[in-house]
Design a protein around this motif. Structure first.
Motif, PDB file in Angstrom:
ATOM      1  N   GLN A   2      -3.157  -6.562  -4.435  1.00 56.79           N
ATOM      2  CA  GLN A   2      -2.198  -5.504  -4.758  1.00 56.79           C
ATOM      3  C   GLN A   2      -2.095  -5.293  -6.265  1.00 56.79           C
ATOM      4  N   HIS A   3      -2.067  -6.375  -7.016  1.00 55.10           N
ATOM      5  CA  HIS A   3      -2.011  -6.269  -8.474  1.00 55.10           C
ATOM      6  C   HIS A   3      -3.297  -5.653  -9.018  1.00 55.10           C
ATOM      7  N   LEU A   4      -4.430  -6.000  -8.404  1.00 59.48           N
ATOM      8  CA  LEU A   4      -5.706  -5.467  -8.866  1.00 59.48           C
ATOM      9  C   LEU A   4      -5.787  -3.956  -8.649  1.00 59.48           C
ATOM     10  N   VAL A   5      -5.318  -3.502  -7.508  1.00 63.79           N
ATOM     11  CA  VAL A   5      -5.301  -2.068  -7.230  1.00 63.79           C
ATOM     12  C   VAL A   5      -4.454  -1.336  -8.274  1.00 63.79           C
ATOM     13  N   ALA A   6      -3.310  -1.909  -8.627  1.00 61.46           N
ATOM     14  CA  ALA A   6      -2.437  -1.282  -9.621  1.00 61.46           C
ATOM     15  C   ALA A   6      -3.081  -1.317 -11.009  1.00 61.46           C
ATOM     16  N   ARG A   7      -3.648  -2.466 -11.372  1.00 64.00           N
ATOM     17  CA  ARG A   7      -4.220  -2.605 -12.717  1.00 64.00           C
ATOM     18  C   ARG A   7      -5.431  -1.702 -12.911  1.00 64.00           C
ATOM     19  N   LEU A   8      -6.214  -1.482 -11.860  1.00 57.52           N
ATOM     20  CA  LEU A   8      -7.413  -0.650 -11.952  1.00 57.52           C
ATOM     21  C   LEU A   8      -7.126   0.821 -11.641  1.00 57.52           C
ATOM     22  N   HIS A   9      -5.850   1.137 -11.388  1.00 53.88           N
ATOM     23  CA  HIS A   9      -5.438   2.524 -11.107  1.00 53.88           C
ATOM     24  C   HIS A   9      -6.202   3.110  -9.916  1.00 53.88           C
ATOM     25  N   LEU A  10      -6.223   2.355  -8.811  1.00 54.03           N
ATOM     26  CA  LEU A  10      -6.974   2.765  -7.623  1.00 54.03           C
ATOM     27  C   LEU A  10      -6.074   3.174  -6.461  1.00 54.03           C
ATOM     28  N   ALA A  11      -4.782   3.282  -6.707  1.00 54.53           N
ATOM     29  CA  ALA A  11      -3.852   3.546  -5.609  1.00 54.53           C
ATOM     30  C   ALA A  11      -4.171   4.832  -4.855  1.00 54.53           C
ATOM     31  N   ASP A  12      -4.712   5.825  -5.556  1.00 54.11           N
ATOM     32  CA  ASP A  12      -5.023   7.097  -4.899  1.00 54.11           C
ATOM     33  C   ASP A  12      -6.390   7.081  -4.220  1.00 54.11           C
ATOM     34  N   GLN A  13      -7.129   5.980  -4.347  1.00 62.29           N
ATOM     35  CA  GLN A  13      -8.458   5.896  -3.735  1.00 62.29           C
ATOM     36  C   GLN A  13      -8.549   4.833  -2.639  1.00 62.29           C
ATOM     37  N   VAL A  14      -7.527   4.012  -2.493  1.00 64.39           N
ATOM     38  CA  VAL A  14      -7.568   2.905  -1.536  1.00 64.39           C
ATOM     39  C   VAL A  14      -6.366   2.975  -0.609  1.00 64.39           C
ATOM     40  N   ARG A  15      -6.604   2.847   0.681  1.00 59.42           N
ATOM     41  CA  ARG A  15      -5.508   2.763   1.647  1.00 59.42           C
ATOM     42  C   ARG A  15      -5.689   1.507   2.499  1.00 59.42           C
ATOM     43  N   PHE A  16      -4.580   0.826   2.760  1.00 62.57           N
ATOM     44  CA  PHE A  16      -4.563  -0.403   3.540  1.00 62.57           C
ATOM     45  C   PHE A  16      -3.923  -0.103   4.896  1.00 62.57           C
ATOM     46  N   LEU A  17      -4.669  -0.357   5.967  1.00 58.36           N
ATOM     47  CA  LEU A  17      -4.190  -0.017   7.301  1.00 58.36           C
ATOM     48  C   LEU A  17      -3.795  -1.226   8.134  1.00 58.36           C
TER      49      LEU A  17
END
Length: 388
Positions: free
Chosen positions: A249-264
């Protein structure tokens, strides 16, 4: 034929190894065989070692009414010495004049005089650990593997690793996992149309959120691709390694990937099948897989697979044909491959069809179950002859 199967926790646990066990049990029961599930509690590795001295665990295995006792190798920390106690108990009963078989039916009373057969998916000592810990795991697994009477291997890779530790004197079989549980139904035209769709490249990662599966490597690679060109869907349980999930979760935020990754999270078979049908590429850059059922399941939907060059993935993935084998520690290379597939949809289409063809040439779960069933019947016959 009466069979016992030793596992941790529930047979419904979500993982490739438990899927293999579950499909095997379903097949054997469908053939009229009796299968008793012997479940040991799931605890941390060090507490599981204590099962070897547990009177309760000893009694449960000692009283198994079975012609063959199957054991998932995952249970090795609980069994590496317990198996020896079982055999010693039987030897003691023989030397004291107590008959091992007291009725015409084999093993209808508590007896340890039954073949112990290990189902080996992959060894814990093959995974990434500090060197001292890997040596410890290797020693414990060697003790366990030396305590059984035969093996069911899920791949040639796993067979070679085990035989490198304990030799090849015991009977064994390689019975490959299958990928047809999700029952994919796509035409060649549908696969080609999907590959040539305009828009982003749709990746899917299917695996529990544990470090060994390498999601952190995939996220690092994704951050190096052209912005917005590639999207990722993550399917799998997130509660097995909470610290790792927080790291992701921290990696997604740090790399600014929130708009490209979804967790189902965990999905049903029907939901997973629909997701595989709508994506382009399956990427699970594990540090090690004994086989990798998910690669084959993805190929059933025409998804090229990207997996690690370490372990058994090479038995499914042909480099550059139906997928790629990579070093997970090289996210720049993975990024290059993903960008290449996004920009070269003709290549993606060719690899998608090749992936589907690879799936179609592979044995089904029915065939795998039949192969193991025949192996077990041979072992049971030989064991019965020894007692007469």
């Amino acid at each position: 034929m009466r069979l016992g199967l030793v596992i941790y926790d529930s047979l419904e646990t979500v993982s490739g190894g438990y899927l293999y066990d579950r499909m095997l049990v379903n097949y054997l029961r469908g053939q009229g065989e009796q299968v008793e599930i012997i479940s040991l509690p799931w605890r941390d590795y060090w507490r599981r070692l204590g099962d070897n001295l547990s009177p309760g665990a000893f009694r449960r295995l000692r009283q198994a009414q079975a012609d063959i006792l199957l054991q998932d190798e995952l249970n090795h920390p609980s069994l590496f010495w317990l198996n020896r106690r079982l055999k010693a108990s039987h030897s003691k009963s023989i030397s004291s004049g107590i008959p091992a078989v007291a009725s015409p039916q084999p093993h209808t009373h508590p007896s340890a005089d039954i073949p112990l057969i290990s189902i080996v998916h992959h060894l814990r000592s093959s995974e990434e650990h500090p060197s001292w810990l890997r040596r410890f795991y290797r020693k414990v697994e060697s003790w366990y593997l030396s305590s059984v009477d035969g093996f069911i291997f899920n791949s040639q890779t796993t067979r070679r690793v085990v035989q490198g530790l304990v030799g090849d004197s015991q009977p064994s079989i390689v019975a490959l996992p299958a990928g047809d549980k999700l029952k994919p139904e796509l035409t060649e035209g549908e696969i080609l149309a999907r590959a040539h769709q305009e828009g982003s490249l749709r990746l899917i990662f299917v695996g529990n959120l544990i470090r060994r599966k390498g999601l952190h490597h995939l996220l690092s690679a994704l951050s190096q691709t052209p912005r917005g060109a590639i999207n990722l869907t993550v399917v799998g349980r997130s509660n097995l390694e909470p610290a790792y999930t927080r790291q992701i979760q921290h990696l997604v935020a740090r790399l600014h990937l929130a708009d490209q990754v979804r967790f189902l999270g965990q999905q049903t078979d029907a939901e997973l099948g629909a997701l595989l049908r709508s994506h382009h590429v399956l990427v699970v850059p594990s540090s090690y897989e004994g086989f990798g059922i998910v690669y084959l399941e993805g190929m059933g939907f025409g998804l090229p697979a990207i997996g690690s060059s370490a372990g058994g993935a090479a038995e499914i993935i042909t480099q550059g044909v139906n997928g790629f084998l990579i070093n997970p520690d090289d996210p720049a290379h993975l990024s290059h491959l993903l960008t290449h597939l996004h920009q070269n949809r003709g290549r993606l289409a060719e690899m998608s069809l090749a992936a589907r063809q690879r799936y179609q040439s592979h044995p089904t779960w029915e065939q795998t179950g039949s192969q193991i069933h025949a192996f077990l019947k041979t072992l049971a016959t030989k064991a019965a002859m020894k007692t007469t």
